[in-house]
Scaffold this active site. Structure first.
Site, PDB file in Angstrom:
ATOM      1  N   ARG A   1       0.877  -1.225   0.015  1.00 45.12           N
ATOM      2  CA  ARG A   1      -0.035   0.051  -0.100  1.00 45.12           C
ATOM      3  C   ARG A   1       0.950   1.210  -0.056  1.00 45.12           C
ATOM      4  NH1 ARG A   1      -5.404   1.321   3.318  1.00 45.12           N
ATOM      5  NH2 ARG A   1      -6.167  -0.183   1.593  1.00 45.12           N
TER       6      ARG A   1
ATOM      7  N   HIS B   1      -6.995   0.950  -6.661  1.00 49.84           N
ATOM      8  CA  HIS B   1      -7.165  -0.069  -5.697  1.00 49.84           C
ATOM      9  C   HIS B   1      -8.210  -1.432  -6.161  1.00 49.84           C
ATOM     10  CE1 HIS B   1      -7.533  -1.592  -1.552  1.00 49.84           C
ATOM     11  NE2 HIS B   1      -8.567  -0.524  -0.994  1.00 49.84           N
TER      12      HIS B   1
ATOM     13  N   GLN C   1      -9.856  -3.899  -3.633  1.00 45.11           N
ATOM     14  CA  GLN C   1     -11.183  -3.542  -3.263  1.00 45.11           C
ATOM     15  C   GLN C   1     -12.308  -3.882  -4.395  1.00 45.11           C
ATOM     16  OE1 GLN C   1     -12.220  -1.899  -0.360  1.00 45.11           O
ATOM     17  NE2 GLN C   1     -14.176  -2.565  -1.180  1.00 45.11           N
TER      18      GLN C   1
ATOM     19  N   ASP D   1     -17.106   7.110  -1.990  1.00 38.89           N
ATOM     20  CA  ASP D   1     -15.743   6.728  -1.148  1.00 38.89           C
ATOM     21  C   ASP D   1     -15.642   8.125  -0.512  1.00 38.89           C
ATOM     22  OD1 ASP D   1     -13.236   5.916  -0.240  1.00 38.89           O
ATOM     23  OD2 ASP D   1     -12.268   5.964  -2.072  1.00 38.89           O
TER      24      ASP D   1
ATOM     25  N   CYS E   1     -16.450   1.566   0.020  1.00 41.44           N
ATOM     26  CA  CYS E   1     -15.315   0.509   0.262  1.00 41.44           C
ATOM     27  C   CYS E   1     -15.110   0.625   2.061  1.00 41.44           C
ATOM     28  CB  CYS E   1     -14.141   0.882  -0.323  1.00 41.44           C
ATOM     29  SG  CYS E   1     -13.621   2.715  -0.165  1.00 41.44           S
TER      30      CYS E   1
ATOM     31  N   ARG F   1     -13.553  -8.781   1.055  1.00 42.66           N
ATOM     32  CA  ARG F   1     -12.181  -8.429   0.810  1.00 42.66           C
ATOM     33  C   ARG F   1     -11.609  -9.717   0.885  1.00 42.66           C
ATOM     34  NH1 ARG F   1     -10.139  -3.182   1.030  1.00 42.66           N
ATOM     35  NH2 ARG F   1      -8.392  -4.434   0.304  1.00 42.66           N
TER      36      ARG F   1
HETATM   37  N1   CP Z   1     -11.391  -0.292   1.965  1.00 44.64           N
HETATM   38  C1   CP Z   1      -9.990  -0.316   2.482  1.00 44.64           C
HETATM   39  O1   CP Z   1      -9.053  -0.468   1.755  1.00 44.64           O
HETATM   40  O2   CP Z   1      -9.962  -0.177   3.909  1.00 44.64           O
HETATM   41  P1   CP Z   1      -8.534   0.178   4.664  1.00 44.64           P
HETATM   42  O3   CP Z   1      -7.955   1.233   4.202  1.00 44.64           O
HETATM   43  O4   CP Z   1      -8.868  -0.147   5.840  1.00 44.64           O
HETATM   44  O5   CP Z   1      -7.611  -1.210   4.187  1.00 44.64           O
HETATM   45  N1  NVA Z   2      -9.733   6.343  -1.578  1.00 48.38           N
HETATM   46  C1  NVA Z   2      -9.532   6.148  -0.279  1.00 48.38           C
HETATM   47  C2  NVA Z   2      -9.537   4.629  -0.178  1.00 48.38           C
HETATM   48  C3  NVA Z   2      -9.436   4.069   1.226  1.00 48.38           C
HETATM   49  C4  NVA Z   2      -9.661   2.619   1.059  1.00 48.38           C
HETATM   50  C5  NVA Z   2      -7.941   6.354  -0.134  1.00 48.38           C
HETATM   51  O1  NVA Z   2      -7.152   6.351  -0.753  1.00 48.38           O
HETATM   52  O2  NVA Z   2      -7.767   6.563   1.116  1.00 48.38           O
END
Ligand code: CP
Ligand code: NVA
Length: 309
Positions: free
Chosen positions: A101, A128, A131, A224, A265, A293
């Site tokens: 990430r 992502h 997701q 989101d 999400c 997930r």
């Molecule tokens: N939806 C998602 O990726 O959640 P987290 O940021 O908690 O991993």
């Molecule tokens: N768009 C959001 C998604 C979180 C799972 C972010 O990047 O924080």
């Protein structure tokens, strides 16, 4: 299917194969219990997480393997003491899979370039994909199909989740309309490539600044956070003002189909991208979506490891 960097790189058949496997894994988890025995997944995090970390870690346990949580801020890689290239070469001598990430998608691509072990995108500034595999699984469960359905996304269009939704939907023949303020539209190259995917799958992609137009007749209404992890706190007040017309309210939900489902999400903020009434209401499927997930990513891990072909 060597990596999961972006759904852009997966064919519609690849996506369907993983979704089909996810259905099997969810229905009969015991059948897959030892399939990743002695395998190690390294999980590199440059940003916070609840769902992604826990679903991957629990997923590896359930498949008989092990996952290591690795915080980028305490690593030589994060401190600029070691290059991504050297780091990933070392990691690949010790681990079987890696997920990351990261802020920059280009860093993820650099990892993939310098290793032969599978690399999984656990969220970058571009996308992502994990997701969206879980989201597609959820929609399929709730609606019995994907092709021909309409998903409406409201809110921040210049956003990783939005980009991956656009790719996933247009590749699988789902119509998608993105309703976002003019200054927060999806990246132009994403819209252009998804127009092409839509043409190939016979679906329609609409990008508009009109939230009512976006939501009209939708089977799925999706939103989101307006404050993604990388957005500085000082931008919050301005963003709330800009995005408020795109909030998913009960009135907005009523413009979609009567049996439309609501998705986010997560993490979600009640009173921001949606009202509490919507996310806690009968049309919301956000916790089934979160659970998926786990199942979808177990399928990804099995496929990328090559233990299920
Ligand atoms: N939806 C998602 O990726 O959640 P987290 O940021 O908690 O991993
Ligand atoms: N768009 C959001 C998604 C979180 C799972 C972010 O990047 O924080």
């Amino acid at each position: 299917m060597k990596n999961l960097l972006s759904l852009k790189c997966w064919s519609p058949e690849d996506i369907r194969e993983v979704l089909n496997l996810a259905v099997e894994v969810k229905a009969t988890p015991a059948q897959y219990a030892d399939m990743l025995k002695q395998k190690t997944l390294l999980m590199i995090f440059e940003k916070p997480s609840l769902r992604t970390r826990i679903s991957f870690e629990a997923g590896m346990t359930q498949l008989g393997g092990h996952a290591i949580y690795y915080d980028m801020s305490t690593s030589p890689m994060g401190g600029g003491k070691e290059t991504i290239e050297d780091s990933i070469k070392v990691i690949s001598r010790m681990c079987d899979l890696v997920m990351a990430r990261l802020f920059k998608h280009s860093d993820l691509l650099a990892m993939a370039e310098h290793t032969s072990i599978p690399v999984i995108n656990a969220l970058t500034d571009d996308s992502h994909p994990c997701q969206i595999l879980a989201d597609l699984l959820t929609i399929q469960e709730k609606k019995g199909t994907l092709k021909g359905l309409k998903l409406a996304y409201l809110g921040d269009g210049f956003n990783n989740v939005t980009h991956s939704l656009m790719r996933g939907c247009t590749k699988l023949g789902m119509h998608i309309s993105v309703g976002s303020p003019e200054e927060h539209m999806p990246a132009v190259e994403v819209t252009e490539s998804c127009m092409q995917f839509a043409q190939e799958s016979g679906s329609e992609l609409i990008v508009t600044d009109d939230p009512a137009e976006a939501v009209q007749g939708a089977d799925v209404v999706y939103t989101d956070s307006w404050m993604s992890y990388h957005i500085p706190k000082k931008e919050e007040a301005k963003r709330i003002k800009t995005f408020t017309p795109y909030q998913v309210t009960a009135e907005r939900m009523a413009e979609a189909k009567p049996d439309a489902i609501f998705m986010n999400c997560l993490p979600a903020l009640r009173g921001a991208e949606q009202t509490a009434e919507v996310i806690d209401g009968p049309q919301s499927v956000v916790f089934d979506e979160a659970e998926n997930r786990l199942h979808a990513q177990k399928a990804v891990l099995l496929k990328l490891s090559g233990v299920v072909v």
